[in-house]
Design an enzyme around this catalytic site. Sequence first.
Site, PDB file in Angstrom:
ATOM      1  N   GLU A 271       0.796  -1.229   0.000  1.00 35.03           N
ATOM      2  CA  GLU A 271       0.000   0.000   0.000  1.00 35.03           C
ATOM      3  C   GLU A 271       0.827   1.277   0.000  1.00 35.03           C
ATOM      4  OE1 GLU A 271       0.339  -2.274   2.435  1.00 35.03           O
ATOM      5  OE2 GLU A 271       0.212  -1.385   4.427  1.00 35.03           O
ATOM      6  N   ASN A 272       1.918   1.346  -0.735  1.00 35.78           N
ATOM      7  CA  ASN A 272       2.725   2.559  -0.722  1.00 35.78           C
ATOM      8  C   ASN A 272       1.836   3.746  -1.106  1.00 35.78           C
ATOM      9  OD1 ASN A 272       5.114   1.152  -0.007  1.00 35.78           O
ATOM     10  ND2 ASN A 272       5.192   0.372  -2.102  1.00 35.78           N
ATOM     11  N   GLU A 296      -5.407  -2.853  -1.063  1.00 36.30           N
ATOM     12  CA  GLU A 296      -4.329  -1.849  -0.999  1.00 36.30           C
ATOM     13  C   GLU A 296      -4.901  -0.433  -0.937  1.00 36.30           C
ATOM     14  OE1 GLU A 296      -1.842  -3.237  -0.073  1.00 36.30           O
ATOM     15  OE2 GLU A 296      -2.105  -5.241  -0.898  1.00 36.30           O
ATOM     16  N   HIS A 299      -6.049   0.511   2.553  1.00 38.32           N
ATOM     17  CA  HIS A 299      -4.954   0.928   3.445  1.00 38.32           C
ATOM     18  C   HIS A 299      -4.760   2.452   3.439  1.00 38.32           C
ATOM     19  CE1 HIS A 299      -3.110  -2.595   5.202  1.00 38.32           C
ATOM     20  NE2 HIS A 299      -2.922  -3.197   4.039  1.00 38.32           N
ATOM     21  N   GLU A 318      -3.992  -4.385   9.153  1.00 36.14           N
ATOM     22  CA  GLU A 318      -4.462  -5.432   8.237  1.00 36.14           C
ATOM     23  C   GLU A 318      -5.886  -5.910   8.532  1.00 36.14           C
ATOM     24  OE1 GLU A 318      -2.990  -5.802   5.583  1.00 36.14           O
ATOM     25  OE2 GLU A 318      -0.959  -5.067   5.999  1.00 36.14           O
ATOM     26  N   ASP A 373       9.062 -10.880   9.520  1.00 37.58           N
ATOM     27  CA  ASP A 373       8.873 -11.606   8.255  1.00 37.58           C
ATOM     28  C   ASP A 373       8.557 -13.083   8.482  1.00 37.58           C
ATOM     29  OD1 ASP A 373       9.458  -9.335   6.795  1.00 37.58           O
ATOM     30  OD2 ASP A 373      11.596  -9.829   6.622  1.00 37.58           O
ATOM     31  N   TYR A 381      -5.027 -10.365   9.764  1.00 40.87           N
ATOM     32  CA  TYR A 381      -5.948 -10.013   8.674  1.00 40.87           C
ATOM     33  C   TYR A 381      -7.362 -10.499   8.968  1.00 40.87           C
ATOM     34  CZ  TYR A 381      -1.872  -9.149   5.624  1.00 40.87           C
ATOM     35  OH  TYR A 381      -0.716  -8.672   5.072  1.00 40.87           O
ATOM     36  N   ARG A 555       5.757 -14.678  -5.285  1.00 39.14           N
ATOM     37  CA  ARG A 555       4.811 -14.290  -4.241  1.00 39.14           C
ATOM     38  C   ARG A 555       4.789 -15.340  -3.131  1.00 39.14           C
ATOM     39  NH1 ARG A 555      -1.579 -13.006  -5.384  1.00 39.14           N
ATOM     40  NH2 ARG A 555      -2.008 -12.252  -3.286  1.00 39.14           N
TER      41      ARG A 555
HETATM   42  N1  BES Z   1       0.921  -4.412   3.752  1.00 44.05           N
HETATM   43  C1  BES Z   1       0.663  -5.711   3.242  1.00 44.05           C
HETATM   44  C2  BES Z   1       1.919  -6.472   2.895  1.00 44.05           C
HETATM   45  C3  BES Z   1       2.862  -6.652   4.058  1.00 44.05           C
HETATM   46  C4  BES Z   1       2.400  -6.915   5.340  1.00 44.05           C
HETATM   47  C5  BES Z   1       4.223  -6.586   3.833  1.00 44.05           C
HETATM   48  C6  BES Z   1       3.307  -7.077   6.386  1.00 44.05           C
HETATM   49  C7  BES Z   1       5.109  -6.756   4.873  1.00 44.05           C
HETATM   50  C8  BES Z   1       4.664  -6.997   6.146  1.00 44.05           C
HETATM   51  C9  BES Z   1      -0.269  -5.680   2.045  1.00 44.05           C
HETATM   52  O1  BES Z   1      -1.257  -4.723   2.155  1.00 44.05           O
HETATM   53  C10 BES Z   1      -0.976  -6.990   2.018  1.00 44.05           C
HETATM   54  O2  BES Z   1      -1.628  -7.292   2.979  1.00 44.05           O
HETATM   55  N2  BES Z   1      -0.862  -7.731   0.942  1.00 44.05           N
HETATM   56  C11 BES Z   1      -1.576  -8.975   0.785  1.00 44.05           C
HETATM   57  C12 BES Z   1      -2.893  -8.660   0.127  1.00 44.05           C
HETATM   58  C13 BES Z   1      -3.970  -9.647   0.294  1.00 44.05           C
HETATM   59  C14 BES Z   1      -4.310  -9.917   1.727  1.00 44.05           C
HETATM   60  C15 BES Z   1      -5.213  -9.149  -0.435  1.00 44.05           C
HETATM   61  C16 BES Z   1      -0.712  -9.860  -0.090  1.00 44.05           C
HETATM   62  O3  BES Z   1       0.328  -9.394  -0.539  1.00 44.05           O
HETATM   63  O4  BES Z   1      -1.057 -11.008  -0.288  1.00 44.05           O
HETATM   64 ZN    ZN Z   2      -2.566  -5.244   3.751  1.00 41.15          ZN
END
Ligand code: BES
Ligand code: ZN
Length: 601
Positions: A271-272, A296, A299, A318, A373, A381, A555
């Site tokens: 979500e930059n 995103e 966010h 989240e 990480d 979430y 991914r």
């Molecule tokens: N902000 C997150 C990605 C993230 C979270 C990176 C924690 C590093 C540490 C992003 O918004 C996210 O949640 N992405 C998910 C989206 C999905 C839940 C719709 C992804 O990348 O799968």
């Molecule tokens: Zn997220």
Amino acid sequence: MAAKAAPESGVDYHSFANTNDYTVKHLDLDLTADFDNKILKGEAILDIKRLTPKNPELILDTRDIDVTAVRAGIGDSLEEVKFSLGKKDPHLGTPLKIKLPKGANRVAIQYQTAPGASGVQWLEPQQTAGKKHPFLFTQAQAIHARSFIPLQDTPQVRMTYEATIRTPEALRAVMSANNDPEAELDGVFEFEMPQAIPSYLIAIGIGNLDFKPMGERTGVYAEPELLEAAAKEFEDTEDMLEVTEENFGPYRWDRYDLLILPPSFPFGGMENPRLSFITPTVIAGDKSLVALIAHELAHSWSGNLITNASWRDLWLNEGFTTYLTNRIMQFVYGDERYQMEMALGYDDLQADLADRPDKDEIMAIDLRGRDPDEVFSNIPYEKGSLFLYELEQKVGRENFDKFLMEYFNHFAFQSITTEDFVAYLKKTLLQQYPDKLDEARINEWIFQPGIPEGAPHPTSDAFTKLDPIRKQWLNGEIKASDIDTKDWTFHQWKYFLDGMPEKLSEDQLKELDSTFSLTQSKNNEIAFSWLMIAVRNQYQPADARLEDFLTSIGRNKFLRPLYRNLMENGQEETAKRIFEKAKPGYHPLTVKVNSKIIYGD
Ligand code: BES
Ligand code: ZN
């Protein structure tokens, strides 16, 4: 560690920065992207506010950064000062300690990044859609900004920034800032970010990028090979933006654009601010995976406007975002889609609850001594979202929406803790609806493992009607070709496949595959669900597809379960072989978390 007292609210255990003495208010960055040597090189100038009359050292976060000189002083009169690096922590990196002249309010740090910087991926032309130009992107969340900028790398500190990014000619640089799609490709790009943001939202992308508008305030940056398809797939972004504003308050970031990255991006999206970073693997051709964009975008309220004060509070980012995502999907695509998205989320939550230690099921998770990480899961979430859904159900949607609108307004541009949220809830909803809500239950949701008794259980009729069909097929009462899948949505396919038992026979696998061409599915989520089944059952006709999938996509939502599955199903050698082959193209994070799965610590 178990005997330790509970983590302290508001303490960021993942930063060395002495934020009680100083806070960074503004960053002025000047970096050159040297693609030949894979280094970012230049200077970061930090404007700092002093919070103490004493003159302690300024401690910043770094990770594998090579600092060559530091100047400090007042305004423009800076002098060279002494600095030292502390001991390197395996998770946190290295503190940079700077001696400041009395009254100094500005520090200029000359540095360069390491080629393996944890928050940067340098891509060879071969890894891009166009295959002609290199690509660079950064991913700072959670604690990787420090690997490409020395700063106070904690979500408690918000700063504005400006930046000059120098690139090879022909490439375009974009940032989480005021991008200008008309900027000349002369190798120098200037940016300004006038809204104060936490360090994890600073982001840079460089590549052969074109721009296409999707609406008045929305557009896409992508390699020309992907631009049209991306703009079509995500054409509803402007509608998403509008419905979110109508229901949850103004969008405060000016524009909302997307940057489509190469497939090695380790996340679905990031979500930059003003420019979400997006994996190309969600361009399915039928908008089936666009909940990612809603996520995103959401966010921009939950996360970027109100930010978790520490990574323990990640659920505030989240969980709220997942809740809002479902709501946006309902506004834009209707009730059936909403029910399906909710039901899939619920199933993800159940799967995570089934294989996690109790302590990691707590929303306000204790991350002391751990690498964020490594702890990544669906809990913040989906448990967070389900909690908010329960609140909504109890007080009524209209009242809950009013609460959310006021919440976003009340804490706008602040970083808050779980306890700040609970205190706010007590002053608002708990006081307004004492007969509907109780504090003990709220604490149970946030501070206890599992989900409270009687929690909502979202389901979808479009799914439950598939259960008897799957069963009949498994019992041999019908053939796969008897199933009328003509109108099935992606969500239904996923539900149908994810609900298959652990073991299927070779004949069953062949029948599914030959009837529905699952090994060849172009939808990456369906391919993933199928490959999970294939690996579990050692279904060899899918081997080539598996190898292709693991080597072309970075991914981690897909890679981690697939590698884990290979390791647990007697295919360690295959896992190692594919991993070693794919590794040169993986992002540093992908290498780190999957090495752990394959080789252990
Ligand atoms: N902000 C997150 C990605 C993230 C979270 C990176 C924690 C590093 C540490 C992003 O918004 C996210 O949640 N992405 C998910 C989206 C999905 C839940 C719709 C992804 O990348 O799968
Ligand atoms: Zn997220």
